[in-house]
Design an enzyme around this catalytic site. Structure first.
Site, mmCIF file in Angstrom:
data_model
loop_
_atom_site.group_PDB
_atom_site.id
_atom_site.type_symbol
_atom_site.label_atom_id
_atom_site.label_comp_id
_atom_site.label_asym_id
_atom_site.label_seq_id
_atom_site.Cartn_x
_atom_site.Cartn_y
_atom_site.Cartn_z
ATOM 1 N N ASP A 125 -10.321 -6.526 0.050
ATOM 2 C CA ASP A 125 -9.594 -5.778 1.062
ATOM 3 C C ASP A 125 -9.116 -6.799 2.100
ATOM 4 O O ASP A 125 -9.484 -7.983 2.042
ATOM 5 C CB ASP A 125 -10.505 -4.719 1.687
ATOM 6 C CG ASP A 125 -9.731 -3.527 2.250
ATOM 7 O OD1 ASP A 125 -8.508 -3.639 2.438
ATOM 8 O OD2 ASP A 125 -10.356 -2.471 2.497
ATOM 9 N N ARG A 181 -6.966 10.696 1.958
ATOM 10 C CA ARG A 181 -6.706 9.607 1.013
ATOM 11 C C ARG A 181 -7.496 9.727 -0.286
ATOM 12 O O ARG A 181 -7.260 8.952 -1.222
ATOM 13 C CB ARG A 181 -7.017 8.263 1.677
ATOM 14 C CG ARG A 181 -6.128 7.957 2.871
ATOM 15 C CD ARG A 181 -6.543 6.676 3.555
ATOM 16 N NE ARG A 181 -6.307 5.505 2.719
ATOM 17 C CZ ARG A 181 -6.835 4.300 2.935
ATOM 18 N NH1 ARG A 181 -7.649 4.124 3.977
ATOM 19 N NH2 ARG A 181 -6.563 3.301 2.147
ATOM 20 N N HIS A 194 -11.761 -0.932 9.208
ATOM 21 C CA HIS A 194 -10.754 -1.678 9.954
ATOM 22 C C HIS A 194 -11.294 -2.094 11.323
ATOM 23 O O HIS A 194 -10.814 -3.053 11.925
ATOM 24 C CB HIS A 194 -9.491 -0.838 10.166
ATOM 25 C CG HIS A 194 -8.726 -0.578 8.911
ATOM 26 N ND1 HIS A 194 -9.034 0.453 8.053
ATOM 27 C CD2 HIS A 194 -7.671 -1.238 8.359
ATOM 28 C CE1 HIS A 194 -8.192 0.433 7.023
ATOM 29 N NE2 HIS A 194 -7.364 -0.578 7.187
ATOM 30 N N ASP A 246 0.862 -1.183 0.000
ATOM 31 C CA ASP A 246 0.000 0.000 0.000
ATOM 32 C C ASP A 246 0.900 1.236 0.000
ATOM 33 O O ASP A 246 1.423 1.627 1.046
ATOM 34 C CB ASP A 246 -0.879 0.038 1.251
ATOM 35 C CG ASP A 246 -1.965 -1.019 1.246
ATOM 36 O OD1 ASP A 246 -2.998 -0.782 0.611
ATOM 37 O OD2 ASP A 246 -1.786 -2.066 1.887
ATOM 38 N N ARG A 289 3.777 2.780 3.010
ATOM 39 C CA ARG A 289 4.522 1.811 3.815
ATOM 40 C C ARG A 289 6.020 2.068 3.755
ATOM 41 O O ARG A 289 6.752 1.694 4.663
ATOM 42 C CB ARG A 289 4.230 0.388 3.343
ATOM 43 C CG ARG A 289 2.754 0.023 3.230
ATOM 44 C CD ARG A 289 1.983 0.241 4.505
ATOM 45 N NE ARG A 289 0.647 -0.339 4.421
ATOM 46 C CZ ARG A 289 -0.340 -0.059 5.251
ATOM 47 N NH1 ARG A 289 -0.148 0.806 6.241
ATOM 48 N NH2 ARG A 289 -1.519 -0.629 5.112
ATOM 49 N N LYS A 337 -9.403 1.200 -5.507
ATOM 50 C CA LYS A 337 -10.136 0.841 -4.292
ATOM 51 C C LYS A 337 -10.903 2.058 -3.757
ATOM 52 O O LYS A 337 -10.574 3.196 -4.093
ATOM 53 C CB LYS A 337 -9.176 0.294 -3.231
ATOM 54 C CG LYS A 337 -8.056 1.269 -2.810
ATOM 55 C CD LYS A 337 -7.043 0.597 -1.901
ATOM 56 C CE LYS A 337 -5.987 1.565 -1.412
ATOM 57 N NZ LYS A 337 -4.928 0.935 -0.619
ATOM 58 N N HIS A 338 -11.980 1.854 -2.971
ATOM 59 C CA HIS A 338 -12.538 0.633 -2.403
ATOM 60 C C HIS A 338 -13.960 0.499 -2.926
ATOM 61 O O HIS A 338 -14.842 1.247 -2.497
ATOM 62 C CB HIS A 338 -12.567 0.678 -0.886
ATOM 63 C CG HIS A 338 -11.267 1.062 -0.243
ATOM 64 N ND1 HIS A 338 -10.813 2.357 -0.151
ATOM 65 C CD2 HIS A 338 -10.311 0.291 0.347
ATOM 66 C CE1 HIS A 338 -9.648 2.384 0.485
ATOM 67 N NE2 HIS A 338 -9.316 1.149 0.787
#
Length: 396
Positions: free
Chosen positions: A311, A195, A238, A119, A127, A225-226
């Site tokens: 996901d 985002r 999450h 990601d 990351r 996504k998403h």
């Protein structure tokens, strides 16, 4: 796209190591070199077992090629138990370490090269962090906030640098771009974290196209996504399942439509969201629902024929109601092609074998059809063939 004869050839050379009776001991201890997940006397064939493996993408513990977690996941890539890996901050120390790790993962002698994914969106979600020596990239919100005539060119240059860094390290898949329309700026997982490129499809779509084009030029596949749209949610998937029944709007499909018309949709990530239009049952996530897949696949929907990726199947929206095994089977049955497990909290070195076994069992007892696995496999092979031949499309 791979010719039919190439796909047949790949299928015919697949050979799996048999599972021995002590497999449960290997799951518990995390031994490397453990046998394949599927017993030789199971109803599934060697060919089918290899196809099942391609539908699994797994996170793993470890940073060095000699670490037990890395050795275990490398063995699973090599024998076809899984078809790809996702890397997280726990796997990343610096550039030299990361490149050596990925070289080892991609060097496993499997019939198909693995997806090595990350990601790397920019902003709050990257990351590869600057403090570890990697390039810093702005958030989608900052990129989409440039409304000048050269906005798309500027965006493509930013993402060209991102894609070149990823490709140089050995990644061949980026789990982005985020194409959610920012209809709720207070959304804790999208809007509040910067985002989304913007609050309209007219902003999101060209920025997303720039992201994809730049990655394709570096031979890195992308995952939009998403789906069907996380921008209007008020809770974080999450943690729990977002219900967007009253807030979602059709405009949220437009970025997918436009990318598909340009031939830029390699893969689409299914979000863990509830909306009756995209959910088979009340309270069932779109990511486990055939309705959501139909909205992507059907001629009167988006007509998308590429790879559908889940996901993370260990997020709260799924974990609070389903076991990992049940979630994997449900997602594949609904039409998802690749199920993703971050494996962050459990750090189970043999988790890929466990999921493979669950899918194999589902085929054996009739919950999942061999045709569904084969369809997923052929889509995955097509995308991997584009990576092997450097033929990912560009729109301009």
């Amino acid at each position: 796209m791979a010719p039919a004869l190439l796909a047949v050839a790949i299928l015919t050379v697949c050979i799996l190591a048999p599972r021995v009776a002590a497999a449960d001991r290997h799951y518990a201890t995390g031994e490397t070199g453990s046998p394949h997940a599927v017993a030789v006397d199971d109803c599934t064939s060697e060919r089918l077992n290899k196809m099942i493996g391609q539908t699994i993408m797994m996170g793993f513990p470890g940073r060095q090629t000699g670490d037990l977690g890395v050795e275990a996941v490398s063995a699973q890539l090599r024998d076809g138990t899984i078809g790809g890996v996702v890397l997280f901050p726990k796997n990343i120390a610096d550039k030299a370490q990361l490149k050596a790790l990925i070289d080892g993962l991609r060097g496993t002698r499997s019939d198909l090269p693995p997806f090595v994914a990350v990601d790397q969106e920019g902003g709050a979600v990257q990351r590869l962090r600057a403090r570890k020596g990697f390039e810093w990239f702005p958030s989608a919100k900052l990129v989409g906030g440039n409304l000048g005539l050269d906005a798309q060119d500027v965006a493509e240059e930013i993402y060209r640098q991102m894609a070149v860094e990823l490709a140089g390290l050995g990644f061949n898949m980026n789990l982005g771009p985020v194409v959610d329309v920012n209809t709720n700026p207070d959304n804790p997982v999208i809007g509040a974290r910067g985002r989304s490129f913007g609050d309209s499809a007219d902003i999101v779509s060209p920025m997303a196209a720039a992201f994809v084009n730049a990655h394709h030029a570096a031979n890195v596949a992308t995952v939009a996504k998403h789906f069907p749209g996380h921008g209007s949610s008020s809770v974080d998937s999450h943690r729990t399942l977002p219900d967007v029944s009253q807030t979602w709007r059709d405009e949220e499909l437009d970025p997918y439509r436009r990318l598909e018309l340009q031939g830029l949709l390699d893969a689409v990530m299914m979000g863990h969201l509830y909306h009756p239009r995209f959910s088979d049952l009340e309270g069932l996530p779109a990511s486990l629902s055939a309705k959501a897949v139909a909205a992507l696949r059907s001629a009167d929907g988006l007509g998308f024929e590429g790879v559908i990726v889940s996901d993370d199947m260990e997020m709260g929206a799924i974990r609070e109601r389903f076991t990992p095994e049940e979630a994997a089977v449900r997602a594949l049955k609904a039409g998802t092609d690749i199920v993703v497990f971050s494996n962050i909290k459990r750090d189970d070195r043999q988790f890929g074998r466990r999921i493979h076994r669950a899918i194999s069992d589902a085929v054996c007892d009739g919950r999942l059809s061999e045709k569904r696995i084969e369809d997923a496999y052929l889509r995955i092979v097509r995308l991997k063939d584009q990576l092997k031949t450097d033929t990912l499309p560009r729109a301009w």
